[in-house]
Design a protein around this motif. Sequence first.
Motif, mmCIF file in Angstrom:
data_model
loop_
_atom_site.group_PDB
_atom_site.id
_atom_site.type_symbol
_atom_site.label_atom_id
_atom_site.label_comp_id
_atom_site.label_asym_id
_atom_site.label_seq_id
_atom_site.Cartn_x
_atom_site.Cartn_y
_atom_site.Cartn_z
ATOM 1 N N MET A 1 0.725 -1.196 0.297
ATOM 2 C CA MET A 1 -0.027 -0.175 0.133
ATOM 3 C C MET A 1 0.794 1.326 0.074
ATOM 4 S SD MET A 1 -2.949 0.822 2.732
ATOM 5 C CE MET A 1 -4.036 2.263 2.637
ATOM 6 N N LYS A 2 0.641 2.151 -0.828
ATOM 7 C CA LYS A 2 1.549 3.499 -1.208
ATOM 8 C C LYS A 2 1.096 4.431 0.057
ATOM 9 C CE LYS A 2 3.019 3.632 -5.707
ATOM 10 N NZ LYS A 2 2.998 4.181 -6.913
ATOM 11 N N LYS A 3 1.911 5.110 0.700
ATOM 12 C CA LYS A 3 1.561 6.145 1.451
ATOM 13 C C LYS A 3 1.125 7.131 0.770
ATOM 14 C CE LYS A 3 4.178 8.509 5.243
ATOM 15 N NZ LYS A 3 5.153 8.632 5.978
ATOM 16 N N LYS A 4 0.137 8.006 1.422
ATOM 17 C CA LYS A 4 -0.205 9.203 0.548
ATOM 18 C C LYS A 4 0.605 10.532 1.155
ATOM 19 C CE LYS A 4 -4.149 11.995 0.190
ATOM 20 N NZ LYS A 4 -5.649 12.724 0.868
ATOM 21 N N LEU A 5 0.837 11.008 -0.064
ATOM 22 C CA LEU A 5 1.847 12.220 0.246
ATOM 23 C C LEU A 5 1.251 13.605 0.547
ATOM 24 C CD1 LEU A 5 4.455 11.553 -2.678
ATOM 25 C CD2 LEU A 5 4.574 11.110 -0.361
ATOM 26 N N ASN A 6 1.623 14.346 1.432
ATOM 27 C CA ASN A 6 1.003 15.607 1.525
ATOM 28 C C ASN A 6 1.204 16.533 0.261
ATOM 29 O OD1 ASN A 6 0.104 14.851 4.059
ATOM 30 N ND2 ASN A 6 2.356 15.687 5.080
ATOM 31 N N PRO A 7 -0.035 17.314 -0.014
ATOM 32 C CA PRO A 7 0.280 18.096 -1.187
ATOM 33 C C PRO A 7 1.503 19.367 -0.870
ATOM 34 C CG PRO A 7 -1.678 18.598 0.146
ATOM 35 C CD PRO A 7 -1.109 17.514 0.867
ATOM 36 N N ILE A 8 1.904 19.792 -2.006
ATOM 37 C CA ILE A 8 2.968 20.704 -1.810
ATOM 38 C C ILE A 8 2.299 22.218 -2.213
ATOM 39 C CG2 ILE A 8 4.805 21.762 -3.048
ATOM 40 C CD1 ILE A 8 5.569 19.094 -4.334
ATOM 41 N N ILE A 9 2.634 22.687 -1.022
ATOM 42 C CA ILE A 9 1.876 24.103 -1.064
ATOM 43 C C ILE A 9 2.800 25.269 -1.393
ATOM 44 C CG2 ILE A 9 1.124 25.906 0.568
ATOM 45 C CD1 ILE A 9 0.676 23.803 2.710
ATOM 46 N N ILE A 10 2.347 25.967 -2.408
ATOM 47 C CA ILE A 10 3.237 26.885 -3.196
ATOM 48 C C ILE A 10 2.794 28.481 -2.874
ATOM 49 C CG2 ILE A 10 4.020 25.353 -5.027
ATOM 50 C CD1 ILE A 10 2.036 26.695 -6.848
ATOM 51 N N LYS A 11 2.123 28.484 -2.183
ATOM 52 C CA LYS A 11 1.793 30.013 -1.620
ATOM 53 C C LYS A 11 1.815 30.015 -0.140
ATOM 54 C CE LYS A 11 -2.050 33.218 -1.930
ATOM 55 N NZ LYS A 11 -3.574 33.598 -2.414
ATOM 56 N N ASP A 12 2.566 31.227 0.094
ATOM 57 C CA ASP A 12 3.149 31.500 1.515
ATOM 58 C C ASP A 12 1.725 32.054 2.109
ATOM 59 O OD1 ASP A 12 5.469 30.494 1.318
ATOM 60 O OD2 ASP A 12 6.496 32.425 0.885
ATOM 61 N N SER A 13 1.736 32.119 3.407
ATOM 62 C CA SER A 13 0.898 32.931 4.161
ATOM 63 C C SER A 13 1.471 33.108 5.552
ATOM 64 C CB SER A 13 -0.460 31.961 4.313
ATOM 65 O OG SER A 13 -0.325 30.954 5.240
ATOM 66 N N LYS A 14 0.352 33.661 6.367
ATOM 67 C CA LYS A 14 0.789 33.877 7.496
ATOM 68 C C LYS A 14 1.431 32.743 8.572
ATOM 69 C CE LYS A 14 -0.741 36.043 11.903
ATOM 70 N NZ LYS A 14 -1.905 36.915 12.576
ATOM 71 N N HIS A 15 0.781 31.666 8.130
ATOM 72 C CA HIS A 15 1.302 30.495 8.828
ATOM 73 C C HIS A 15 1.847 29.436 8.128
ATOM 74 C CE1 HIS A 15 -1.676 31.939 12.126
ATOM 75 N NE2 HIS A 15 -2.432 32.095 11.237
ATOM 76 N N VAL A 16 2.190 29.780 6.906
ATOM 77 C CA VAL A 16 2.647 28.726 5.780
ATOM 78 C C VAL A 16 3.919 29.343 5.150
ATOM 79 C CG1 VAL A 16 2.612 27.277 3.918
ATOM 80 C CG2 VAL A 16 0.545 27.327 5.436
ATOM 81 N N LYS A 17 4.921 28.877 5.404
ATOM 82 C CA LYS A 17 6.434 29.447 4.675
ATOM 83 C C LYS A 17 6.923 28.561 3.876
ATOM 84 C CE LYS A 17 6.476 33.195 7.023
ATOM 85 N NZ LYS A 17 6.083 34.379 6.536
ATOM 86 N N ASN A 18 7.212 28.808 2.510
ATOM 87 C CA ASN A 18 7.769 27.682 1.490
ATOM 88 C C ASN A 18 9.260 28.180 1.219
ATOM 89 O OD1 ASN A 18 5.513 26.112 0.611
ATOM 90 N ND2 ASN A 18 4.541 28.019 0.873
ATOM 91 N N ILE A 19 9.855 27.067 1.159
ATOM 92 C CA ILE A 19 11.479 27.551 0.688
ATOM 93 C C ILE A 19 11.833 26.566 -0.356
ATOM 94 C CG2 ILE A 19 13.777 27.547 1.423
ATOM 95 C CD1 ILE A 19 13.043 28.011 4.537
ATOM 96 N N PHE A 20 12.232 27.068 -1.383
ATOM 97 C CA PHE A 20 12.467 26.164 -2.507
ATOM 98 C C PHE A 20 14.012 25.916 -2.461
ATOM 99 C CE2 PHE A 20 14.283 25.868 -6.946
ATOM 100 C CZ PHE A 20 13.618 24.539 -7.448
#
Length: 90
Positions: A1-20
Amino acid sequence: MKKKLNPIIIKDSKHVKNIFIQLDLKKNSTLVRSNFSPWENIALIIEGLAVTAQQCIAEGIDRNEVYKAINEYLIKAMPNYKVAKEKRAD
């Protein structure tokens, strides 16, 4: 059984920070992009490393092996990377 991957978030917000982070192992260089300072990047990247390490341990990898891998990387590999100079269109 494959493990479900979390979606990649590409928009920053007050509570979500993305670093590439792009590693070029052939050229031995790395590029880090975000919409905040490199100093803030350090803390967030280390936080990401800590969460990743805990996930490895939770999945059964020996804690000492995880710590050893991180330690070896930080001591041996980091000084060998060059930071790519980025052209900015100001």
